[in-house]
Design a protein around this motif. Structure first.
Motif, short mmCIF file in Angstrom:
data_model
loop_
_atom_site.label_atom_id
_atom_site.label_comp_id
_atom_site.label_asym_id
_atom_site.label_seq_id
_atom_site.Cartn_x
_atom_site.Cartn_y
_atom_site.Cartn_z
N LEU A 29 38.64 31.44 42.75
CA LEU A 29 37.81 31.67 41.56
C LEU A 29 38.55 31.29 40.29
N ILE A 30 39.85 31.60 40.24
CA ILE A 30 40.66 31.24 39.07
C ILE A 30 40.72 29.73 38.92
N GLU A 31 40.91 29.03 40.03
CA GLU A 31 41.02 27.58 39.97
C GLU A 31 39.71 26.94 39.54
N GLN A 32 38.59 27.49 40.00
CA GLN A 32 37.29 26.97 39.56
C GLN A 32 37.11 27.18 38.05
N SER A 33 37.50 28.34 37.58
CA SER A 33 37.39 28.63 36.15
C SER A 33 38.29 27.71 35.34
N ARG A 34 39.48 27.49 35.82
CA ARG A 34 40.40 26.60 35.11
C ARG A 34 39.86 25.17 35.08
N ARG A 35 39.27 24.73 36.18
CA ARG A 35 38.73 23.37 36.27
C ARG A 35 37.73 23.08 35.17
N PHE A 36 36.94 24.10 34.82
CA PHE A 36 35.90 23.90 33.82
C PHE A 36 36.28 24.50 32.46
N GLY A 37 37.58 24.78 32.29
CA GLY A 37 38.03 25.33 31.01
C GLY A 37 37.36 26.65 30.69
N GLY A 38 37.21 27.48 31.72
CA GLY A 38 36.44 28.71 31.57
C GLY A 38 37.26 29.92 31.19
N GLU A 39 36.57 31.03 31.06
CA GLU A 39 37.16 32.33 30.77
C GLU A 39 37.08 33.15 32.05
N PHE A 40 38.22 33.46 32.64
CA PHE A 40 38.25 34.23 33.87
C PHE A 40 38.26 35.71 33.52
N VAL A 41 37.15 36.38 33.80
CA VAL A 41 36.98 37.79 33.44
C VAL A 41 37.27 38.65 34.65
N MET A 42 38.30 39.48 34.55
CA MET A 42 38.69 40.32 35.67
C MET A 42 38.75 41.78 35.25
N LEU A 43 38.39 42.67 36.17
CA LEU A 43 38.37 44.11 35.91
C LEU A 43 39.23 44.82 36.93
N TRP A 44 40.30 45.46 36.44
CA TRP A 44 41.10 46.36 37.26
C TRP A 44 41.14 47.71 36.57
N HIS A 45 40.61 48.74 37.23
CA HIS A 45 40.58 50.09 36.67
C HIS A 45 42.00 50.66 36.57
N ASN A 46 42.20 51.55 35.62
CA ASN A 46 43.49 52.23 35.55
C ASN A 46 43.75 53.06 36.80
N THR A 47 42.70 53.53 37.45
CA THR A 47 42.86 54.36 38.64
C THR A 47 43.37 53.54 39.83
N THR A 48 42.92 52.29 39.98
CA THR A 48 43.38 51.48 41.11
C THR A 48 44.78 50.92 40.86
N LEU A 49 45.21 50.91 39.59
CA LEU A 49 46.56 50.46 39.28
C LEU A 49 47.56 51.62 39.25
N ALA A 50 47.11 52.81 39.60
CA ALA A 50 47.98 53.98 39.58
C ALA A 50 49.01 53.90 40.69
N PRO A 51 50.23 54.38 40.44
CA PRO A 51 51.27 54.38 41.47
C PRO A 51 50.93 55.35 42.60
N GLY A 52 51.33 54.99 43.81
CA GLY A 52 51.17 55.89 44.94
C GLY A 52 49.76 56.03 45.46
N ASN A 53 48.87 55.10 45.08
CA ASN A 53 47.49 55.20 45.54
C ASN A 53 47.31 54.71 46.98
N GLY A 54 48.32 54.04 47.51
CA GLY A 54 48.21 53.56 48.88
C GLY A 54 47.34 52.34 49.01
#
Length: 291
Positions: free
Chosen positions: A247-272
């Motif tokens: 998906l990133i490469e497709q966005s780059r190919r067309f000079g796009g804006e790659f919009v990504m969402l990572w919640h603070n909860t999924t980036l928490a340490p020790g979440n497994g």
């Protein structure tokens, strides 16, 4: 690009747009604490609803011996600060909500105010995370936005609905009425990709009234939980990495804006889960692509 090519073949000079690949790094702050009450955590663990180790962690964070796992804003700021390509970072913060799917936090709380100040000080933006309740009742958006602006101390212009619950496109007029000028809700929860068929911001149009809405949509391309949840894509870490890289490469190919969402909860340490590693790998890969 195909239409431009055809027009150029017919002798019509259509200049190529001057835009380059960029990232829109977004983080929905659904909750600011994993543990609110050690006694409640103990009762839940006794019923088998969560691991017993959470009881000790809950008590330790309450007494100040360790940091609550979801109090990880500084870690996220440091991660996003490693990006060397054009990028914006936005934290979508809740301003209310009474539905059982909402977990609103007190915007007058000193801890929450501190989180907002640190986000802004890092150069990031703060947008409204309109509640699940507001997805059902769009008239709630204005009050939630006003509450957030009082806490932020400045105008809030962006939005993403909690659970991506913008149900009817004409409900966007409630966003307009509240003073929202851009949104990043329109993406699929169950599969990552180009829901609107584009990787660029586009103006939204009301198909009922046949009017432009005055909202610039930044289509959501990939969300963390979409990748690993068994009821969604159910990918392992390597599968998720390869899929996102495509998906990133497709966005780059067309000079796009790659919009990504990572919640603070999924980036928490020790979440497994693999998301802290995956997020680092994707940011590093994006940097390498334009190095």
């Amino acid at each position: 690009s195909l239409l431009r090519h055809w027009l150029q073949e017919m002798g019509v000079d259509v200049p190529s747009p001057k835009r380059g690949f960029s990232l829109l790094l977004t983080h929905d702050v659904d909750t600011v604490r994993k543990y609110r009450n050690p006694l409640r955590t103990a009762a839940s663990a006794a019923l088998g609803r969560q691991p017993l180790r959470n009881v000790g962690e809950s008590l330790a964070s309450k007494l100040g011996y360790c940091r609550d796992p979801y109090d990880n804003l500084d870690d996220i700021i440091a991660l996003d600060g490693r990006v060397s390509i054009p990028a914006r970072t936005v934290y979508f913060v809740m301003g209310g909500g009474k539905n059982r799917h909402d977990s609103p936090y007190d915007l007058n709380n000193s801890h929450v105010r501190s989180l907002i100040r640190r986000a802004l000080a890092s150069g990031a933006e703060v947008g409204l995370h309109a509640s699940y309740d507001a997805g059902l009742h769009p008239e709630c958006i204005a009050a939630e936005k006003a509450a957030l602006e009082r806490a932020v101390g400045c105008a809030v212009t962006g939005n993403r609905h909690h659970f991506l619950t913008w149900r009817e496109i004409e409900d966007g007029w409630a966003l307009v009425k509240a003073g929202v000028s851009w949104d990043s809700t329109l993406g699929y929860a169950d599969v990552a990709g180009f829901r609107l068929g584009v990787c660029h911001p586009i103006p939204l149009f009301d198909p009922v009234s046949l009017e432009p809405m005055g909202i610039e949509e930044h289509p959501l391309i990939v969300m963390d939980c979409t990748l690993d949840r068994s009821n969604y894509m159910g990918l392992d870490e390597e599968g998720a990495f390869r899929y996102c890289v495509g998906l990133i490469e497709q966005s780059r190919r067309f000079g796009g804006e790659f919009v990504m969402l990572w919640h603070n909860t999924t980036l928490a340490p020790g979440n497994g889960n693999y998301h802290p590693r995956l997020y680092r790998r994707l940011l590093a890969h994006a940097n390498e692509m334009v190095a």
